[in-house]
Design a protein around this motif. Structure first.
Motif, mmCIF file in Angstrom:
data_model
loop_
_atom_site.group_PDB
_atom_site.id
_atom_site.type_symbol
_atom_site.label_atom_id
_atom_site.label_comp_id
_atom_site.label_asym_id
_atom_site.label_seq_id
_atom_site.Cartn_x
_atom_site.Cartn_y
_atom_site.Cartn_z
ATOM 1 N N ASN A 1 0.816 -1.210 0.000
ATOM 2 C CA ASN A 1 0.000 0.000 0.000
ATOM 3 C C ASN A 1 0.854 1.267 0.000
ATOM 4 O O ASN A 1 0.414 2.321 0.444
ATOM 5 C CB ASN A 1 -0.930 -0.005 1.221
ATOM 6 N N MET A 2 2.069 1.160 -0.508
ATOM 7 C CA MET A 2 2.957 2.323 -0.578
ATOM 8 C C MET A 2 2.395 3.341 -1.566
ATOM 9 O O MET A 2 1.939 2.981 -2.653
ATOM 10 C CB MET A 2 4.347 1.866 -1.015
ATOM 11 N N PRO A 3 2.399 4.639 -1.203
ATOM 12 C CA PRO A 3 1.890 5.669 -2.126
ATOM 13 C C PRO A 3 2.597 5.611 -3.476
ATOM 14 O O PRO A 3 3.797 5.336 -3.555
ATOM 15 C CB PRO A 3 2.212 6.975 -1.397
ATOM 16 N N LYS A 4 1.848 5.864 -4.530
ATOM 17 C CA LYS A 4 2.403 5.758 -5.875
ATOM 18 C C LYS A 4 3.583 6.697 -6.077
ATOM 19 O O LYS A 4 4.552 6.362 -6.761
ATOM 20 C CB LYS A 4 1.312 6.059 -6.903
ATOM 21 N N ALA A 5 3.520 7.881 -5.460
ATOM 22 C CA ALA A 5 4.612 8.843 -5.604
ATOM 23 C C ALA A 5 5.911 8.262 -5.042
ATOM 24 O O ALA A 5 6.991 8.444 -5.619
ATOM 25 C CB ALA A 5 4.265 10.148 -4.885
ATOM 26 N N ARG A 6 5.804 7.541 -3.911
ATOM 27 C CA ARG A 6 6.992 6.945 -3.307
ATOM 28 C C ARG A 6 7.516 5.795 -4.170
ATOM 29 O O ARG A 6 8.740 5.641 -4.340
ATOM 30 C CB ARG A 6 6.659 6.438 -1.899
ATOM 31 N N LEU A 7 6.612 5.007 -4.748
ATOM 32 C CA LEU A 7 7.020 3.926 -5.635
ATOM 33 C C LEU A 7 7.778 4.475 -6.844
ATOM 34 O O LEU A 7 8.827 3.953 -7.236
ATOM 35 C CB LEU A 7 5.795 3.135 -6.114
ATOM 36 N N TRP B 1 12.815 5.636 -9.807
ATOM 37 C CA TRP B 1 13.685 6.647 -10.381
ATOM 38 C C TRP B 1 15.099 6.532 -9.818
ATOM 39 O O TRP B 1 16.077 6.797 -10.521
ATOM 40 C CB TRP B 1 13.110 8.031 -10.118
ATOM 41 N N GLU B 2 15.197 6.112 -8.565
ATOM 42 C CA GLU B 2 16.501 5.937 -7.928
ATOM 43 C C GLU B 2 17.232 4.701 -8.448
ATOM 44 O O GLU B 2 18.419 4.502 -8.165
ATOM 45 C CB GLU B 2 16.334 5.804 -6.407
ATOM 46 N N GLY B 3 16.527 3.857 -9.197
ATOM 47 C CA GLY B 3 17.150 2.666 -9.752
ATOM 48 C C GLY B 3 17.178 1.484 -8.805
ATOM 49 O O GLY B 3 17.952 0.538 -9.005
ATOM 50 N N ARG B 4 16.343 1.517 -7.761
ATOM 51 C CA ARG B 4 16.317 0.424 -6.798
ATOM 52 C C ARG B 4 15.827 -0.863 -7.465
ATOM 53 O O ARG B 4 14.979 -0.846 -8.348
ATOM 54 C CB ARG B 4 15.370 0.766 -5.631
ATOM 55 N N SER B 5 16.357 -2.001 -7.017
ATOM 56 C CA SER B 5 15.881 -3.299 -7.501
ATOM 57 C C SER B 5 14.495 -3.564 -6.931
ATOM 58 O O SER B 5 14.184 -3.143 -5.807
ATOM 59 C CB SER B 5 16.843 -4.411 -7.085
#
Length: 301
Positions: A141-147, A152-156
């Motif tokens: 349920n993470m906010p879409k902006a945070r996802l 964008w940071e390139g996280r796996s």
């Protein structure tokens, strides 16, 4: 989608080239080969090599050599999953468009830490049929902006199936409970029409950022594209059928029948595996063991 216009049964043997084939593989391959001959059907060989980091060409050549030595014949060309990522990407896009998957950035350590933070010991936390702890929903349920920020940071990340929503949508599409036909015998001993229980897996991973698929998604897509009508495999994969059936319904793919067979075990009852470095067919062949000996050893003579 390839359909067998002749109406013949289509079976497959689908090993991964990440180690040498052992007696367990020999049993599964011979079982499928014998079944195809008995039914007057076709046998396909599929190479499940999506785990590019662990799969090696020498193991692939070993598969061909071992199967030919056993007297198994298969159709060509052989489908290699690593050459068909676009097929799996298309299926993933459909699931994304249906709003049934979400990206999960949590590492295994973060998942374990979240479980421990709940106050429940890891050993007491619910696990799926494969023994892995159920996903605690860290990113669900993470906010879409945070996802978007994390992407964008390139996280796996891994794409997880929102199982609750997926089951609800699949039941709607299917017009009722989802089942599959078991020609063999489940680990519980039942056969015939069996109801699926995909919720036992929780929000299962079906793709990753670097590899646009998982075993579950790839095998479901491949069985449909290759027109497989009867899946024969070990009882250790029985529960995986729950996931494959729900994906088939969601993606509008046909449902094959299934025949889950027993497993080859050592004297202690442990099932054979590559990870345990059980003696391979290559080594047995070097010791003078014959294909007829192998059939006796796996009780298919």
């Amino acid at each position: 989608m390839q359909d067998d216009m002749s109406g013949r049964e289509v079976l497959r043997f689908a090993p991964s080239p990440n180690g040498w084939l052992h007696l367990g593989h020999a049993y599964s391959a011979l079982f499928a080969f014998d079944m195809a001959r008995r039914l007057g059907g076709r046998l396909l060989l599929r190479i499940e090599d999506i785990d590019i980091g662990r799969c090696r060409e020498e193991y692939l050549e070993g598969i061909y050599e071992d199967l030919a030595w056993l007297g198994i014949e298969w159709e060509t060309p052989v489908r290699r999953q690593s050459e068909h990522f676009t097929d799996y990407e298309a299926a993933l896009r459909k699931l994304r468009s249906m709003g049934l998957v979400y990206p999960c950035f949590a590492t295994r350590k973060e998942i374990n830490d979240a479980i421990l933070a709940s106050g429940i010991p890891l050993q007491a936390w619910p696990s799926d049929p494969d023994g892995a702890p159920l996903y605690p929903g860290i990113c669900k349920n993470m906010p879409k902006a945070r996802l978007n920020e994390l992407m964008w940071e390139g996280r796996s990340y891994a794409w997880r199936l929102d199982m609750e929503k997926a089951v609800r949508e699949a039941v709607r599409i299917n017009g009722g409970p989802i089942t599959f036909h078991e020609d063999g015998e489940s680990p519980r001993g039942d056969t015939g029409l069996i109801s699926i229980e995909p919720e036992l897996f929780g929000d299962v991973v079906i793709a990753r950022k670097d590899v646009p698929t998982s075993y579950h998604l790839a095998v479901t897509v491949d069985d449909a594209l290759q027109g497989v009508t009867l899946v024969t495999r070990g009882q250790d994969l029985f529960s995986a059928t729950y996931i494959h059936r729900i994906l088939q319904v969601l993606l509008g793919l046909p449902a094959p029948r299934y025949h889950h067979h027993g497993l080859i075990r050592d004297d202690t009852g442990r099932r054979l595996s590559k990870s345990a470095k059980d003696m391979g067919l290559k080594e047995l062949r070097a010791e003078g063991i014959t294909p007829a000996d192998i059939r006796r050893m796996v009780r298919l003579d």
